[in-house]
Design a protein around this motif. Sequence first.
Motif, PDB file in Angstrom:
ATOM      1  N   GLU A  83     118.558  28.059  19.176  1.00 51.89           N
ATOM      2  CA  GLU A  83     119.253  29.155  18.485  1.00 51.89           C
ATOM      3  C   GLU A  83     118.278  30.042  17.719  1.00 51.89           C
ATOM      4  O   GLU A  83     118.441  31.266  17.682  1.00 51.89           O
ATOM      5  N   ASN A 105     112.145  27.766   6.444  1.00 50.97           N
ATOM      6  CA  ASN A 105     112.597  26.391   6.699  1.00 50.97           C
ATOM      7  C   ASN A 105     112.521  26.034   8.187  1.00 50.97           C
ATOM      8  O   ASN A 105     113.314  25.223   8.669  1.00 50.97           O
ATOM      9  N   SER A 107     111.626  27.612   1.818  1.00 49.53           N
ATOM     10  CA  SER A 107     112.623  28.323   1.035  1.00 49.53           C
ATOM     11  C   SER A 107     112.127  28.510  -0.392  1.00 49.53           C
ATOM     12  O   SER A 107     111.560  27.614  -0.994  1.00 49.53           O
ATOM     13  N   ASN A 130     116.308  32.415   8.705  1.00 50.75           N
ATOM     14  CA  ASN A 130     116.519  31.174   7.958  1.00 50.75           C
ATOM     15  C   ASN A 130     116.995  30.127   8.950  1.00 50.75           C
ATOM     16  O   ASN A 130     118.077  30.249   9.525  1.00 50.75           O
ATOM     17  N   CYS A 131     116.184  29.115   9.163  1.00 58.03           N
ATOM     18  CA  CYS A 131     116.440  28.152  10.235  1.00 58.03           C
ATOM     19  C   CYS A 131     117.402  27.030   9.857  1.00 58.03           C
ATOM     20  O   CYS A 131     117.729  26.193  10.704  1.00 58.03           O
ATOM     21  N   VAL A 132     117.851  27.012   8.609  1.00 57.85           N
ATOM     22  CA  VAL A 132     118.754  25.946   8.172  1.00 57.85           C
ATOM     23  C   VAL A 132     120.038  25.991   9.005  1.00 57.85           C
ATOM     24  O   VAL A 132     120.682  27.035   9.137  1.00 57.85           O
ATOM     25  N   GLY A 133     120.385  24.854   9.585  1.00 54.63           N
ATOM     26  CA  GLY A 133     121.615  24.757  10.372  1.00 54.63           C
ATOM     27  C   GLY A 133     121.513  25.281  11.785  1.00 54.63           C
ATOM     28  O   GLY A 133     122.505  25.277  12.522  1.00 54.63           O
ATOM     29  N   LEU A 134     120.316  25.732  12.180  1.00 58.49           N
ATOM     30  CA  LEU A 134     120.133  26.265  13.527  1.00 58.49           C
ATOM     31  C   LEU A 134     119.301  25.304  14.368  1.00 58.49           C
ATOM     32  O   LEU A 134     118.358  24.688  13.870  1.00 58.49           O
ATOM     33  N   THR A 135     119.621  25.204  15.645  1.00 57.87           N
ATOM     34  CA  THR A 135     118.786  24.445  16.568  1.00 57.87           C
ATOM     35  C   THR A 135     117.559  25.273  16.936  1.00 57.87           C
ATOM     36  O   THR A 135     117.521  26.487  16.695  1.00 57.87           O
TER      37      THR A 135
END
Length: 382
Positions: free
Chosen positions: A310, A358, A380, A302-307
């Motif tokens: 990351e 995402n 999502s 889940n790529c939310v909040g990740l660069t």
Amino acid sequence: MLKIVADDKIPFLTGALEPKAEVKYMAGGDISNEDLKNADALITRTRTKCNEGSLNGTSVKMIASATIGFDHIDTNWCEQNNIKWTNAPGCNSESVKQYLGAVLALLVSEKKWVLKDRSIAVVGVGNVGSKVSAMAKALGMTVYEIDPPRARQENNMHFVNLTDVVNKADVITFHTPLSKTGEDKTLHLCDDNLLKCMKSDAIVVNSSRGEVIDGQSLKAALTEKQIGGAVIDVWENEPAIDKNLVDLVWIGTPHIAGYSKDGKAKGTQMSVQAISRFFKLGMDDWEASGLPLPEQAQLEINCVGLTEDEVIARAILHTYPLFNDDADLRGDLAKFEYLRGAYPVRREFKAYQIVLENGNESMLKKLIDIGFGKVIKKMSGR
């Protein structure tokens, strides 16, 4: 019948040649002149010294080394005595690329590096170095390529001198053969003088040959904090490696950078095919089979909040948690050879599928460009 002596740690070899030959399997370090007296061929790794002492007076006509390196073979003596030899250039290039990828991933996850703001000097741009270079470019890094023999042969201005960029590079990674003399000598290429020119936070990586770095100079540089750290997979005086140096490096591993199952299978395949061609066995297209699947071949992120860095770091470290190998080595240095012989299953990027929830197109492209087998983007809830 053809008689072959083979290192018993070469994977996927057992049973491959038996229909055509009598094969005796032995620990590589134990293979002696007496064992080779009546052998026609030797299939080996780096732990078997192939020189006058082990080969003189034997019937060996060919040596196939299932490794990229061949400094364990006295090539001049073999050629003068009509013994054909082969190695397996490039067999482990994707595996070493994965090792370097894990190093970069840990720099992101542990040291919070932003890769597009960092540079890497790739010293030796052959089968391995070229893939490391391409991966670093795909990750957005500035890449300096150093390869004096290629620069001369190709008259290519793309290559740079190590001395010109050593003070700029955030990572200096070595992928050279070991050459003890001559214009392109690499013995102690990384010495006190080179280390003193590096950035104070530079990371030195060696996955080529231990003697390319002067261990005493590296110990001094790390003790005095002249550089940011070192990642060492190959060591001087293996397997009797320097505990004090191990204690100082950021990551230390037991000469396993190229030890993916894929790389080992490729080395075995190249050796069997070489033996087949030389002795006309009709197995020139033989391929290794039965590679074990990864424990978890699919990873969903889940790529939310990740660069982007990351996300990619998570994917890479899922395929290869490098710190595990570091912990195993530090646990008992006397197990250096055991850790190599009993190395667990590691599959390369191509064996994995990554599902990005995402994620964006840039993340997807980078993962594909560095070699993941399949990358899927989903939104999502879908």
